[in-house]
Design a protein around this motif. Structure first.
Motif, PDB file in Angstrom:
ATOM      1  N   GLY A  13     -22.577  30.951  26.607  1.00  0.00           N
ATOM      2  CA  GLY A  13     -24.003  30.941  26.281  1.00  0.00           C
ATOM      3  C   GLY A  13     -24.686  29.625  26.588  1.00  0.00           C
ATOM      4  O   GLY A  13     -24.285  28.575  26.102  1.00  0.00           O
ATOM      5  N   ALA A  17     -27.908  25.563  21.746  1.00  0.00           N
ATOM      6  CA  ALA A  17     -26.673  25.253  21.009  1.00  0.00           C
ATOM      7  C   ALA A  17     -25.493  25.104  21.972  1.00  0.00           C
ATOM      8  O   ALA A  17     -24.748  24.116  21.914  1.00  0.00           O
ATOM      9  CB  ALA A  17     -26.393  26.342  19.975  1.00  0.00           C
ATOM     10  N   GLU A  38     -22.982  31.578  31.506  1.00  0.00           N
ATOM     11  CA  GLU A  38     -24.312  32.068  31.132  1.00  0.00           C
ATOM     12  C   GLU A  38     -24.565  33.356  31.924  1.00  0.00           C
ATOM     13  O   GLU A  38     -24.387  33.396  33.135  1.00  0.00           O
ATOM     14  CB  GLU A  38     -25.373  31.005  31.438  1.00  0.00           C
ATOM     15  CG  GLU A  38     -26.808  31.475  31.374  1.00  0.00           C
ATOM     16  CD  GLU A  38     -27.199  32.178  30.068  1.00  0.00           C
ATOM     17  OE1 GLU A  38     -26.927  31.634  28.987  1.00  0.00           O
ATOM     18  OE2 GLU A  38     -27.758  33.295  30.146  1.00  0.00           O
ATOM     19  N   GLU A  39     -25.008  34.379  31.205  1.00  0.00           N
ATOM     20  CA  GLU A  39     -25.158  35.675  31.888  1.00  0.00           C
ATOM     21  C   GLU A  39     -26.389  35.743  32.790  1.00  0.00           C
ATOM     22  O   GLU A  39     -26.466  36.604  33.661  1.00  0.00           O
ATOM     23  CB  GLU A  39     -25.150  36.823  30.874  1.00  0.00           C
ATOM     24  CG  GLU A  39     -26.296  36.828  29.905  1.00  0.00           C
ATOM     25  CD  GLU A  39     -26.192  37.985  28.902  1.00  0.00           C
ATOM     26  OE1 GLU A  39     -25.317  38.831  29.039  1.00  0.00           O
ATOM     27  OE2 GLU A  39     -27.019  38.017  27.979  1.00  0.00           O
ATOM     28  N   HIS A  40     -27.362  34.862  32.559  1.00  0.00           N
ATOM     29  CA  HIS A  40     -28.550  34.876  33.432  1.00  0.00           C
ATOM     30  C   HIS A  40     -28.377  33.922  34.615  1.00  0.00           C
ATOM     31  O   HIS A  40     -27.448  33.126  34.651  1.00  0.00           O
ATOM     32  CB  HIS A  40     -29.798  34.521  32.615  1.00  0.00           C
ATOM     33  CG  HIS A  40     -30.146  35.584  31.614  1.00  0.00           C
ATOM     34  ND1 HIS A  40     -29.880  35.447  30.270  1.00  0.00           N
ATOM     35  CD2 HIS A  40     -30.697  36.812  31.785  1.00  0.00           C
ATOM     36  CE1 HIS A  40     -30.256  36.549  29.641  1.00  0.00           C
ATOM     37  NE2 HIS A  40     -30.754  37.399  30.528  1.00  0.00           N
ATOM     38  N   SER A  50     -41.119  30.948  19.595  1.00  0.00           N
ATOM     39  CA  SER A  50     -42.435  30.318  19.398  1.00  0.00           C
ATOM     40  C   SER A  50     -42.362  28.822  19.628  1.00  0.00           C
ATOM     41  O   SER A  50     -43.382  28.162  19.747  1.00  0.00           O
ATOM     42  CB  SER A  50     -42.941  30.572  17.979  1.00  0.00           C
ATOM     43  OG  SER A  50     -42.796  31.917  17.665  1.00  0.00           O
ATOM     44  N   LEU A  52     -41.608  26.419  17.611  1.00  0.00           N
ATOM     45  CA  LEU A  52     -42.065  25.556  16.509  1.00  0.00           C
ATOM     46  C   LEU A  52     -40.840  24.886  15.882  1.00  0.00           C
ATOM     47  O   LEU A  52     -40.015  25.552  15.265  1.00  0.00           O
ATOM     48  CB  LEU A  52     -42.806  26.402  15.476  1.00  0.00           C
ATOM     49  CG  LEU A  52     -43.528  25.608  14.394  1.00  0.00           C
ATOM     50  CD1 LEU A  52     -44.770  24.922  14.963  1.00  0.00           C
ATOM     51  CD2 LEU A  52     -43.939  26.523  13.246  1.00  0.00           C
ATOM     52  N   ARG A 104     -40.024  26.068  25.408  1.00  0.00           N
ATOM     53  CA  ARG A 104     -38.576  26.261  25.261  1.00  0.00           C
ATOM     54  C   ARG A 104     -37.862  26.283  26.610  1.00  0.00           C
ATOM     55  O   ARG A 104     -36.710  25.844  26.718  1.00  0.00           O
ATOM     56  CB  ARG A 104     -38.288  27.554  24.500  1.00  0.00           C
ATOM     57  CG  ARG A 104     -38.081  27.413  23.008  1.00  0.00           C
ATOM     58  CD  ARG A 104     -36.823  26.674  22.633  1.00  0.00           C
ATOM     59  NE  ARG A 104     -35.613  27.225  23.215  1.00  0.00           N
ATOM     60  CZ  ARG A 104     -34.894  28.211  22.698  1.00  0.00           C
ATOM     61  NH1 ARG A 104     -35.268  28.776  21.570  1.00  0.00           N
ATOM     62  NH2 ARG A 104     -33.777  28.628  23.271  1.00  0.00           N
ATOM     63  N   VAL A 128     -19.539  37.117  29.525  1.00  0.00           N
ATOM     64  CA  VAL A 128     -18.248  37.256  28.842  1.00  0.00           C
ATOM     65  C   VAL A 128     -18.243  38.603  28.135  1.00  0.00           C
ATOM     66  O   VAL A 128     -19.155  38.905  27.353  1.00  0.00           O
ATOM     67  CB  VAL A 128     -18.023  36.083  27.857  1.00  0.00           C
ATOM     68  CG1 VAL A 128     -16.805  36.333  26.975  1.00  0.00           C
ATOM     69  CG2 VAL A 128     -17.868  34.774  28.630  1.00  0.00           C
ATOM     70  N   ASP A 282     -27.193  30.725  16.973  1.00  0.00           N
ATOM     71  CA  ASP A 282     -27.497  32.088  16.519  1.00  0.00           C
ATOM     72  C   ASP A 282     -26.232  32.941  16.402  1.00  0.00           C
ATOM     73  O   ASP A 282     -26.173  33.870  15.597  1.00  0.00           O
ATOM     74  CB  ASP A 282     -28.473  32.777  17.487  1.00  0.00           C
ATOM     75  CG  ASP A 282     -29.929  32.454  17.162  1.00  0.00           C
ATOM     76  OD1 ASP A 282     -30.173  31.481  16.419  1.00  0.00           O
ATOM     77  OD2 ASP A 282     -30.826  33.183  17.647  1.00  0.00           O
ATOM     78  N   GLY A 294     -34.230  28.800  14.433  1.00  0.00           N
ATOM     79  CA  GLY A 294     -32.797  28.528  14.551  1.00  0.00           C
ATOM     80  C   GLY A 294     -32.464  27.351  15.452  1.00  0.00           C
ATOM     81  O   GLY A 294     -31.291  27.003  15.592  1.00  0.00           O
ATOM     82  N   VAL A 295     -33.483  26.723  16.051  1.00  0.00           N
ATOM     83  CA  VAL A 295     -33.164  25.692  17.051  1.00  0.00           C
ATOM     84  C   VAL A 295     -32.513  24.467  16.388  1.00  0.00           C
ATOM     85  O   VAL A 295     -31.439  24.022  16.805  1.00  0.00           O
ATOM     86  CB  VAL A 295     -34.418  25.303  17.864  1.00  0.00           C
ATOM     87  CG1 VAL A 295     -34.131  24.107  18.759  1.00  0.00           C
ATOM     88  CG2 VAL A 295     -34.880  26.488  18.705  1.00  0.00           C
TER      89      VAL A 295
END
Ligand SMILES: Cc1cc2nc3c(=O)[nH]c(=O)nc-3n(C[C@H](O)[C@H](O)[C@H](O)COP(=O)(O)OP(=O)(O)OC[C@H]3O[C@@H](n4cnc5c(N)ncnc54)[C@H](O)[C@@H]3O)c2cc1C
Length: 402
Positions: A13, A17, A38-40, A50, A52, A104, A128, A282, A294-295
């Motif tokens: 990922g 994180a 990374e899948e992308h 957002s 924030l 982001r 994965v 996450d 969650g950042v």
């Protein structure tokens, strides 16, 4: 074992994180091969957030020592308008900036550049699909083939739907039932730049709806919707968002795009290590369940995981030290969980009444001075000793029991 390299660490990922843990672990252990899947095809795309981020909370993660944050800051906010279900309202406006509104995509790419600068290997288009016996099974989404990679340590940073959590931590199979779906639109119009708007209402029971200004002329408007069957309202987040916008008369000129993604809202987990596998971000539900943010906690978990792996490699300490070192932050997440349960226990009229009472006793000035969107423990302790809160003593007891 790779020639010239001591060990291989696999990170699954490429969100903040995963990238931050990969950077820190490689920086501390240059002779170790760190491979991130990374899948992308690109870091930072697609993104649904957002952006924030509490400034104090971000400082605690140490990331600001390594990147120039202003390169990815769209806006800075000093406070919030809080709207209850009916008529209640209060405003918090601090003298100093309290949170960044980040781009982001740029933020994640900054951390990617850090990781690349120390020699982390990032493998794109690679999903994965399984983990077994110190091996990850990876589908190459471009070439349509599969490969196996052995690892000495595995960091699962693969977001809310984490395959690492699902395969290595089957005891958490039920937590996904609690997850919330976020739906957000990006709009142009006229917005007050220095405050966010937060709405507690039935449209987003279990979370809230938000307007986060990116500038005076653009904003993100979003909603969090519980998918659990006991939710009283319809469960279509998109429909809920437009109904919410209509009912609250939120005005904008043009919608430019939208996104939707899961928020791992659940009771905080208690164990994040299985043999030589660690979950962070996450994937480990390091999310404030009061806000879905969650950042900062994801970055904090990355920092502590990188230390735990380094201590394991260099000083033969147990990897379980991660569970111990992260405990203080999990306690804070537990407090967020308690606050959310307390809010959920209220009917709309009770919540409205509470917000009104909080306004009457001057919650705004206390929040302006002492509030912290990431770490509520200090603030709550202060409330107990604040004379103004005597009138809410019964509520505080109810909260403690929730
Ligand atoms: C609508 C919405 C608004 C939000 N707003 C905020 C906010 O304002 N502030 C805040 O702090 N947080 C916010 N969040 C939450 C925040 O986006 C997440 O907490 C944060 O992105 C978590 O980072 P992460 O690195 O743990 O996971 P992610 O950012 O989800 O990254 C995980 C990465 O893993 C990759 N991946 C997944 N599975 C695999 C696999 N099997 N193989 C390979 N790669 C895989 C994904 O492609 C992704 O790149 C919001 C979330 C939503 C949905």
């Amino acid at each position: 074992m790779i020639e010239g390299m001591d060990r291989r660490i696999v990170v699954v990922g490429g969100g903040p994180a995963g990238l931050y843990s990969a950077y820190l672990v490689k920086k501390k252990n240059p002779n170790i091969l760190v491979t991130l899947f990374e899948e992308h095809s690109e870091i930072g795309i697609p993104i649904c957030c957002s952006g924030l981020i509490g400034i104090d909370g971000l400082k605690k993660t140490d990331l600001l020592k390594y990147i120039i944050i202003n390169d990815c800051v769209d806006n800075k906010v000093k406070g919030a308008n809080i709207y209850g279900p009916y008529k209640s309202y209060f405003k918090v406006l601090s003298k100093v900036d309290k949170a960044y509104v980040l781009d982001r995509g740029k933020f994640d790419k900054k951390i990617r550049d850090l990781a690349l600068s120390v020699g982390v290997e990032i493998v794109y288009d690679s999903r994965v699909v399984d983990v077994k016996e110190n091996t990850v099974f990876v589908d190459d989404l471009k070439k349509n083939c599969s490969t196996e990679y052995k690892f000495d340590f595995l960091i699962g940073a693969d977001g809310p739907n984490s395959i690492v959590r699902k395969t290595c931590f089957p005891e958490y199979k039920d937590i996904e039932k609690e997850f919330i779906i976020g739906y957000q639109i990006y709009v142009e119009g006229e917005f007050t730049k220095n405050k966010v708007d937060l709405y507690f209402n039935d449209f987003s029971r279990g979370l809230f709806s938000w307007v986060v200004p990116e500038s005076g002329s653009s904003a993100k408007i979003g909603i969090g919707v519980s998918l659990s069957s006991d939710s009283k309202r319809k469960n279509n987040p998109k429909e809920q968002l437009y109904e919410f916008i209509k009912k609250n008369n939120i005005i904008y000129d043009k919608e430019t795009s939208f996104c939707s993604a899961l928020l791992p809202i659940s009771k905080p987990l208690s164990n994040f290590v299985k043999d030589n596998v660690i979950i962070i971000g996450d994937a480990g539900c390091f999310v404030k369940v009061t806000t879905g943010g969650g950042v900062n906690f994801g970055l904090m978990s990355a920092k502590i995981a990188a230390n735990a792996i380094t201590n394991r490699i260099k000083d033969f300490k147990k990897l379980e030290s991660y569970n111990k070192d992260i405990k203080r932050y999990v306690s804070e997440l537990n407090l967020h969980y308690k606050i959310r349960r307390y809010i959920l226990s209220k009917s709309n009229s009770e919540l409205d009444e509470l917000i009104q009472k909080l306004n009457d006793i001057g919650i705004s000035s206390i929040l302006e001075k002492e509030g912290d969107i990431d770490y509520p423990s200090l603030f709550i302790r202060k409330l107990f000793f604040n004379r103004k809160f005597f009138s809410l003593f019964r509520e505080l007891i109810k909260f403690l029991k929730s």
